[in-house]
Design an enzyme around this catalytic site. Structure first.
Site, PDB file in Angstrom:
ATOM      1  CG  ASN A 150       7.265 -18.358 -20.262  1.00  0.00           C
ATOM      2  OD1 ASN A 150       8.036 -17.690 -21.813  1.00  0.00           O
ATOM      3  ND2 ASN A 150       8.371 -19.384 -19.857  1.00  0.00           N
ATOM      4  CG  HIS A 159       9.001  -9.079 -14.577  1.00  0.00           C
ATOM      5  ND1 HIS A 159       7.715  -9.973 -15.208  1.00  0.00           N
ATOM      6  CD2 HIS A 159       8.490  -8.345 -13.649  1.00  0.00           C
ATOM      7  CE1 HIS A 159       6.799 -10.539 -14.266  1.00  0.00           C
ATOM      8  NE2 HIS A 159       7.344  -9.662 -12.762  1.00  0.00           N
TER       9      HIS A 159
END
Length: 187
Positions: free
Chosen positions: A33, A44
């Site tokens: 997550n 990310h």
């Protein structure tokens, strides 16, 4: 990059992080997550201690080490990034078993629509929780998810002391070879 304060990071908990995806990718990497740094930046694996970007390069997936802000460049290499659970947290242990299971269900649908050859779950513990595979080990898995072959990879978090960047890169490279082989299923 602008220095983020604790308040910036906490405010990011409710900020969605867009996937880096396209149809027909060779490998769709799937994190557990988003961390708060990822949510705050929209990139990310953004935490400085995370080894995802160095390992991706060391394993031969990318010709140079990309920065998190260059994540869209992954698409040109047939690679993408998503997460099992969309909710940003400071630590993965803040996620519930139900969130993992629901994340696995949603991931199955996402993968079926995107049709990557391989789904690479970055964190075998997340794979186990999301797909009810308590004995899964690092490496290729027997099952498919949404029609894609599955590979469980070590978690590149700096907190994962069981794996060095070099040993992680060896495992990522095994996936890279499998993903580039026209003789293996999933291509």
């Amino acid at each position: 990059m602008t220095r983020l304060t604790r308040a910036d990071l906490e405010a990011a908990r409710d900020r969605p992080v867009p996937d880096v995806v396209a149809s027909g990718l060779s490998v769709l990497f799937c994190g557990i997550n988003p961390g708060l740094m990822t949510a705050a930046t929209g990139h990310h694996f953004a935490r400085p201690g995370n080894r995802f970007w160095p390992v991706l390069h060391l394993s031969g997936f990318t010709p140079r080490q990309l920065k998190p802000a260059e994540q869209e460049e992954l698409l040109s290499y047939g690679l993408g990034i998503t997460n099992v659970v969309a909710r940003a947290t400071a630590r993965a242990d803040e996620l519930s078993a139900e969130e993992y299971r629901e994340g696995g269900r949603l991931l199955e649908e996402k993968v079926a629509g995107l049709r990557p050859a391989w789904l690479a779950v970055v964190g075998v513990t997340a794979y186990r929780a999301a797909f009810g595979e308590p004995k899964a080990r690092i490496g290729p898995q027997e099952r498919t998810v949404g029609g894609a072959r599955v590979w469980a990879l070590p978690n590149p978090s700096g907190l994962n002391a069981h794996w060095t960047a070099a040993t992680m890169a060896e495992e990522f490279a095994r996936l890279r070879v499998a993903a580039s082989s026209p003789d293996l299923p999933g291509r």
